[in-house]
Motif scaffolding. Structure first.
Motif, PDB file in Angstrom:
ATOM      1  N   ALA A  71       0.058  12.017  39.002  1.00 21.62           N
ATOM      2  CA  ALA A  71       0.130  13.230  38.187  1.00 21.62           C
ATOM      3  C   ALA A  71       1.565  13.539  37.782  1.00 21.62           C
ATOM      4  CB  ALA A  71      -0.465  14.407  38.960  1.00 21.62           C
ATOM      5  N   LYS A  72       2.485  13.385  38.718  1.00 21.24           N
ATOM      6  CA  LYS A  72       3.891  13.652  38.431  1.00 21.24           C
ATOM      7  C   LYS A  72       4.426  12.687  37.381  1.00 21.24           C
ATOM      8  CE  LYS A  72       8.390  14.246  40.690  1.00 21.24           C
ATOM      9  NZ  LYS A  72       9.119  14.211  41.983  1.00 21.24           N
ATOM     10  N   GLU A  73       4.069  11.409  37.525  1.00 15.93           N
ATOM     11  CA  GLU A  73       4.519  10.404  36.563  1.00 15.93           C
ATOM     12  C   GLU A  73       3.993  10.685  35.165  1.00 15.93           C
ATOM     13  OE1 GLU A  73       3.180   6.735  38.196  1.00 15.93           O
ATOM     14  OE2 GLU A  73       4.838   6.554  39.618  1.00 15.93           O
ATOM     15  N   LEU A  74       2.827  11.324  35.092  1.00 17.47           N
ATOM     16  CA  LEU A  74       2.204  11.628  33.802  1.00 17.47           C
ATOM     17  C   LEU A  74       2.589  13.012  33.283  1.00 17.47           C
ATOM     18  CD1 LEU A  74      -1.333  10.140  34.571  1.00 17.47           C
ATOM     19  CD2 LEU A  74       0.387   9.183  33.017  1.00 17.47           C
ATOM     20  N   GLY A  75       3.508  13.654  33.962  1.00 20.86           N
ATOM     21  CA  GLY A  75       4.015  14.940  33.493  1.00 20.86           C
ATOM     22  C   GLY A  75       3.145  16.141  33.792  1.00 20.86           C
ATOM     23  N   VAL A  76       2.261  16.011  34.753  1.00 23.11           N
ATOM     24  CA  VAL A  76       1.364  17.114  35.100  1.00 23.11           C
ATOM     25  C   VAL A  76       2.090  18.117  35.993  1.00 23.11           C
ATOM     26  CG1 VAL A  76      -0.760  17.737  36.312  1.00 23.11           C
ATOM     27  CG2 VAL A  76      -0.690  15.681  34.899  1.00 23.11           C
ATOM     28  N   THR A  77       2.007  19.384  35.641  1.00 21.72           N
ATOM     29  CA  THR A  77       2.602  20.432  36.463  1.00 21.72           C
ATOM     30  C   THR A  77       1.553  21.177  37.285  1.00 21.72           C
ATOM     31  OG1 THR A  77       2.468  22.017  34.619  1.00 21.72           O
ATOM     32  CG2 THR A  77       4.529  20.773  34.879  1.00 21.72           C
ATOM     33  N   ASP A  78       0.309  21.133  36.840  1.00 20.45           N
ATOM     34  CA  ASP A  78      -0.784  21.771  37.570  1.00 20.45           C
ATOM     35  C   ASP A  78      -2.031  20.903  37.423  1.00 20.45           C
ATOM     36  OD1 ASP A  78      -2.714  23.324  38.738  1.00 20.45           O
ATOM     37  OD2 ASP A  78      -2.396  25.090  37.476  1.00 20.45           O
ATOM     38  N   ALA A  79      -2.305  20.077  38.423  1.00 19.77           N
ATOM     39  CA  ALA A  79      -3.420  19.137  38.355  1.00 19.77           C
ATOM     40  C   ALA A  79      -4.780  19.825  38.421  1.00 19.77           C
ATOM     41  CB  ALA A  79      -3.317  18.106  39.480  1.00 19.77           C
ATOM     42  N   PHE A  80      -4.801  21.096  38.796  1.00 15.56           N
ATOM     43  CA  PHE A  80      -6.063  21.827  38.851  1.00 15.56           C
ATOM     44  C   PHE A  80      -6.358  22.558  37.541  1.00 15.56           C
ATOM     45  CE2 PHE A  80      -4.799  21.420  43.318  1.00 15.56           C
ATOM     46  CZ  PHE A  80      -5.925  20.789  43.815  1.00 15.56           C
ATOM     47  N   LYS A  81      -5.462  22.445  36.580  1.00 17.11           N
ATOM     48  CA  LYS A  81      -5.704  23.008  35.257  1.00 17.11           C
ATOM     49  C   LYS A  81      -6.452  21.963  34.436  1.00 17.11           C
ATOM     50  CE  LYS A  81      -3.404  25.366  31.436  1.00 17.11           C
ATOM     51  NZ  LYS A  81      -2.111  25.855  30.902  1.00 17.11           N
ATOM     52  N   PRO A  82      -7.673  22.241  34.016  1.00 18.69           N
ATOM     53  CA  PRO A  82      -8.492  21.227  33.342  1.00 18.69           C
ATOM     54  C   PRO A  82      -7.826  20.519  32.177  1.00 18.69           C
ATOM     55  CG  PRO A  82      -9.847  23.098  33.918  1.00 18.69           C
ATOM     56  CD  PRO A  82      -8.430  23.494  34.232  1.00 18.69           C
ATOM     57  N   SER A  83      -7.126  21.242  31.323  1.00 23.13           N
ATOM     58  CA  SER A  83      -6.518  20.610  30.154  1.00 23.13           C
ATOM     59  C   SER A  83      -5.489  19.563  30.561  1.00 23.13           C
ATOM     60  CB  SER A  83      -5.869  21.661  29.248  1.00 23.13           C
ATOM     61  OG  SER A  83      -4.885  22.398  29.949  1.00 23.13           O
ATOM     62  N   GLN A  84      -4.659  19.880  31.545  1.00 23.16           N
ATOM     63  CA  GLN A  84      -3.648  18.928  32.011  1.00 23.16           C
ATOM     64  C   GLN A  84      -4.290  17.756  32.740  1.00 23.16           C
ATOM     65  OE1 GLN A  84      -0.042  20.222  33.926  1.00 23.16           O
ATOM     66  NE2 GLN A  84      -0.184  22.277  33.061  1.00 23.16           N
ATOM     67  N   ASN A  85      -5.255  18.051  33.576  1.00 25.47           N
ATOM     68  CA  ASN A  85      -5.901  17.008  34.364  1.00 25.47           C
ATOM     69  C   ASN A  85      -6.624  16.008  33.476  1.00 25.47           C
ATOM     70  OD1 ASN A  85      -8.160  15.782  36.086  1.00 25.47           O
ATOM     71  ND2 ASN A  85      -6.916  16.812  37.632  1.00 25.47           N
ATOM     72  N   ILE A  86      -7.390  16.515  32.514  1.00 25.26           N
ATOM     73  CA  ILE A  86      -8.153  15.637  31.630  1.00 25.26           C
ATOM     74  C   ILE A  86      -7.225  14.795  30.759  1.00 25.26           C
ATOM     75  CG2 ILE A  86      -9.730  15.614  29.646  1.00 25.26           C
ATOM     76  CD1 ILE A  86     -11.109  18.078  30.935  1.00 25.26           C
ATOM     77  N   ALA A  87      -6.167  15.414  30.246  1.00 27.83           N
ATOM     78  CA  ALA A  87      -5.224  14.673  29.410  1.00 27.83           C
ATOM     79  C   ALA A  87      -4.550  13.553  30.205  1.00 27.83           C
ATOM     80  CB  ALA A  87      -4.173  15.614  28.839  1.00 27.83           C
ATOM     81  N   ALA A  88      -4.086  13.863  31.404  1.00 28.74           N
ATOM     82  CA  ALA A  88      -3.383  12.866  32.207  1.00 28.74           C
ATOM     83  C   ALA A  88      -4.334  11.790  32.720  1.00 28.74           C
ATOM     84  CB  ALA A  88      -2.681  13.547  33.379  1.00 28.74           C
ATOM     85  N   GLY A  89      -5.501  12.201  33.204  1.00 30.28           N
ATOM     86  CA  GLY A  89      -6.463  11.223  33.699  1.00 30.28           C
ATOM     87  C   GLY A  89      -6.927  10.284  32.601  1.00 30.28           C
ATOM     88  N   SER A  90      -7.116  10.817  31.407  1.00 30.16           N
ATOM     89  CA  SER A  90      -7.540   9.989  30.273  1.00 30.16           C
ATOM     90  C   SER A  90      -6.434   9.034  29.851  1.00 30.16           C
ATOM     91  CB  SER A  90      -7.937  10.885  29.101  1.00 30.16           C
ATOM     92  OG  SER A  90      -9.017  11.719  29.445  1.00 30.16           O
ATOM     93  N   ARG A  91      -5.209   9.511  29.891  1.00 27.50           N
ATOM     94  CA  ARG A  91      -4.068   8.642  29.567  1.00 27.50           C
ATOM     95  C   ARG A  91      -3.983   7.488  30.553  1.00 27.50           C
ATOM     96  NH1 ARG A  91       2.265  10.570  29.901  1.00 27.50           N
ATOM     97  NH2 ARG A  91       3.205   8.503  29.571  1.00 27.50           N
ATOM     98  N   TYR A  92      -4.145   7.792  31.823  1.00 25.44           N
ATOM     99  CA  TYR A  92      -4.095   6.755  32.855  1.00 25.44           C
ATOM    100  C   TYR A  92      -5.242   5.771  32.686  1.00 25.44           C
ATOM    101  CZ  TYR A  92      -4.044   4.677  37.534  1.00 25.44           C
ATOM    102  OH  TYR A  92      -4.014   3.796  38.585  1.00 25.44           O
ATOM    103  N   LEU A  93      -6.430   6.286  32.383  1.00 20.45           N
ATOM    104  CA  LEU A  93      -7.594   5.433  32.162  1.00 20.45           C
ATOM    105  C   LEU A  93      -7.367   4.528  30.958  1.00 20.45           C
ATOM    106  CD1 LEU A  93     -10.484   4.731  33.048  1.00 20.45           C
ATOM    107  CD2 LEU A  93     -11.293   6.621  31.612  1.00 20.45           C
TER     108      LEU A  93
END
Length: 230
Positions: free
Chosen positions: A154-176
């Motif tokens: 999450a940190k590598e993907l620039g996430v500041t709040d992994a429990f915020k859906p918009s950030q989580n979905i964007a970062a998880g999708s990028r990683y995928l």
């Protein structure tokens, strides 16, 4: 003292035995650091030998944050997922008929799908498999949120709040999307890497022979086919 020492030895042997057969996604220790910061935390009823399917998260009468395998008798609490939703080989869920989550986070999922050029149905299938669409999901290793991001990832993907859906979905999708690119668009291998790690997929030249990963990949594919039809 001797009895205590023997019990500790038996727990260590059990944990080592698990480590040799399990996959990196699972560690027999709950993590609260990234969620609770410096808050005082109490854990009880959680043993190494018995990991519950759910962890109940609440504050007791003294205002102390508690993680337990039992809900409080009174008051509010949250349920934290302890393992990824689709990873349990012995699950009795019928993945061909389990209700789908077709309306949740539509805008966030479509934005991520467009941004990273991957199917919205795949993102939705991974979210379903990882957390059953629970934004507050927390695994034993500390994986967080809808797509169960590890804090380092999450940190590598620039996430500041992994429990915020918009950030989580964007970062998880990028990683995928990165995993899909690495494995030449092979969804099965990308999902296996999402679960067990890309290096393990490279090591075994395919889906790693972990029961949890095999179950996960199979169920994501079932969910993917179903979400494609919605």
């Amino acid at each position: 003292m001797i009895k205590t020492f023997l019990l500790l030895c038996l727990a260590a042997v059990s944990l080592c035995s698990w480590a040799q057969t399990g996959k990196p996604h699972f560690v027999a220790k709950p993590s609260d650091k990234s969620v609770l910061g410096s808050q005082k935390v109490v854990t009880h009823s959680l043993s190494i030998a018995r990991a519950p399917d759910q962890v109940y998260h609440y504050k007791n009468a003294a205002g102390v944050v508690v993680f337990s395998d039992r809900p409080p008798e009174t008051g509010h609490y949250q349920v934290r997922i302890y393992d990824c939703y689709a990873c349990k080989p012995s699950s009795n869920i019928n993945w061909q008929s389990i209700p789908l989550y077709t309306q949740q986070y539509k805008e966030e999922i479509q934005l991520a799908a467009t941004t990273y050029s991957i199917e919205a149905a795949l993102i939705r299938a991974v979210i379903h498999a990882e957390s059953a669409f629970k934004p507050a999901a927390l695994s034993r290793t500390g994986a967080q949120g809808l797509m169960q991001l590890m804090p380092v990832t999450a940190k590598e993907l620039g996430v500041t709040d992994a429990f915020k859906p918009s950030q989580n979905i964007a970062a998880g999708s990028r990683y995928l999307a990165q995993l899909l690119q690495r494995f030449d668009g092979d969804i099965t291998l990308a999902c296996a890497a999402y679960n067990a790690g890309a290096s393990r997929v490279d090591q075994y030249r395919g889906v790693p022979p972990f029961p949890e990963t095999k179950a996960y990949v199979e169920r994501v594919n079932i969910l993917l086919q179903r979400y494609r039809k919605t």
